[in-house]
Design an enzyme around this catalytic site. Sequence first.
Site, PDB file in Angstrom:
ATOM      1  CG  ASP A   1      -2.074  -0.630   1.362  1.00 59.82           C
ATOM      2  OD1 ASP A   1      -2.606  -0.876  -0.184  1.00 59.82           O
ATOM      3  OD2 ASP A   1      -2.791  -0.747   2.245  1.00 59.82           O
TER       4      ASP A   1
ATOM      5  CE  LYS B   1      -4.771  -2.299  -1.170  1.00 55.77           C
ATOM      6  NZ  LYS B   1      -5.358  -1.006  -0.341  1.00 55.77           N
TER       7      LYS B   1
ATOM      8  CD  GLU C   1     -11.850  -1.626   3.113  1.00 56.56           C
ATOM      9  OE1 GLU C   1     -10.720  -1.563   2.623  1.00 56.56           O
ATOM     10  OE2 GLU C   1     -11.951  -1.818   4.462  1.00 56.56           O
TER      11      GLU C   1
HETATM   12  O1  KIV Z   1      -4.818  -1.930   4.255  1.00 53.76           O
HETATM   13  C1  KIV Z   1      -5.131  -3.172   3.826  1.00 53.76           C
HETATM   14  O2  KIV Z   1      -5.161  -3.958   4.580  1.00 53.76           O
HETATM   15  C2  KIV Z   1      -6.101  -3.158   2.958  1.00 53.76           C
HETATM   16  C3  KIV Z   1      -7.150  -4.126   2.818  1.00 53.76           C
HETATM   17  C4  KIV Z   1      -8.120  -4.062   4.137  1.00 53.76           C
HETATM   18  C5  KIV Z   1      -7.805  -4.216   1.583  1.00 53.76           C
HETATM   19  O3  KIV Z   1      -6.254  -2.308   1.988  1.00 53.76           O
END
Ligand code: KIV
Length: 262
Positions: free
Chosen positions: A87, A115, A184
């Site tokens: 992320d 992401k 989500e």
């Molecule tokens: O940060 C995370 O774990 C996520 C998931 C909830 C999809 O983005």
Amino acid sequence: MSTDKTSWLPDAKRNGEKVAVLTCYDYPTARLLDEAGVRLLLVGDSLGMVVLGYEDTTRVTLADMVHHTRAVARGVAVTGQATVVADLPYKTYDTPEEAVTSARALVAAGAHAVKLEGGRKFLPQIEAILRAGIPFVGHLGMLPQSVKEEGGYKIKGRAEEEAAALEADAAALAGAGASAIVLELVVPAVAERITQAIRVPTIGIGSGEACDGQVLVLHDYVGLFPWFRPKFVKPDPEADLGPALREAAKRFVLRTTGYFPS
Ligand code: KIV
């Protein structure tokens, strides 16, 4: 030969194969999940809550994400099987340039893709990431990084206008070249429509069964964060690891001190 470790995702969708994704934040867990056949590991910024103890994900830094991505990448390197998506944390992709710099830091740490949370508003950032040769996974619906602006974690797609915006966002991200899109807390019927409309997998979390795959925060699934678990999570019935760990620690205290802690 493609070096894009996410290229199997559209193929999986074409072949009707479901995609199982779990979050992962450290070396031993990465090895265990990889050995278990989890093909996609998400170094989610949820680590801010379930590992670092923050109340939401907005305090997670790029340095935090790099640190945990490195550990996961070392675990996956043992077999070289799983795809690692990391992320981009809050406020590290405000401009296309910043998005590319942050994404490169995660790739250097061992991520195969990055992401970020958001739709068409972030297309310049997403296109810049893809132009830099970095595979990208989208995230639509409830966006945890926006929890403060939104005033809580709310289901998305109830109003027709909101559902239409989500569908347009998904089409735009898939059209730009996203490898998959996390949905989500999207109303299941809307998640299903999106799933039918795009050629890359939708990975649902609290968005119904029609998605092409499912993702869970590992700690929610195996009981490692026993103080809170989102309502939509169906925990594994045999792995209640938080209480198991607490009991094991009590037994150690007893064995060492002779007293059973209350
Ligand atoms: O940060 C995370 O774990 C996520 C998931 C909830 C999809 O983005």
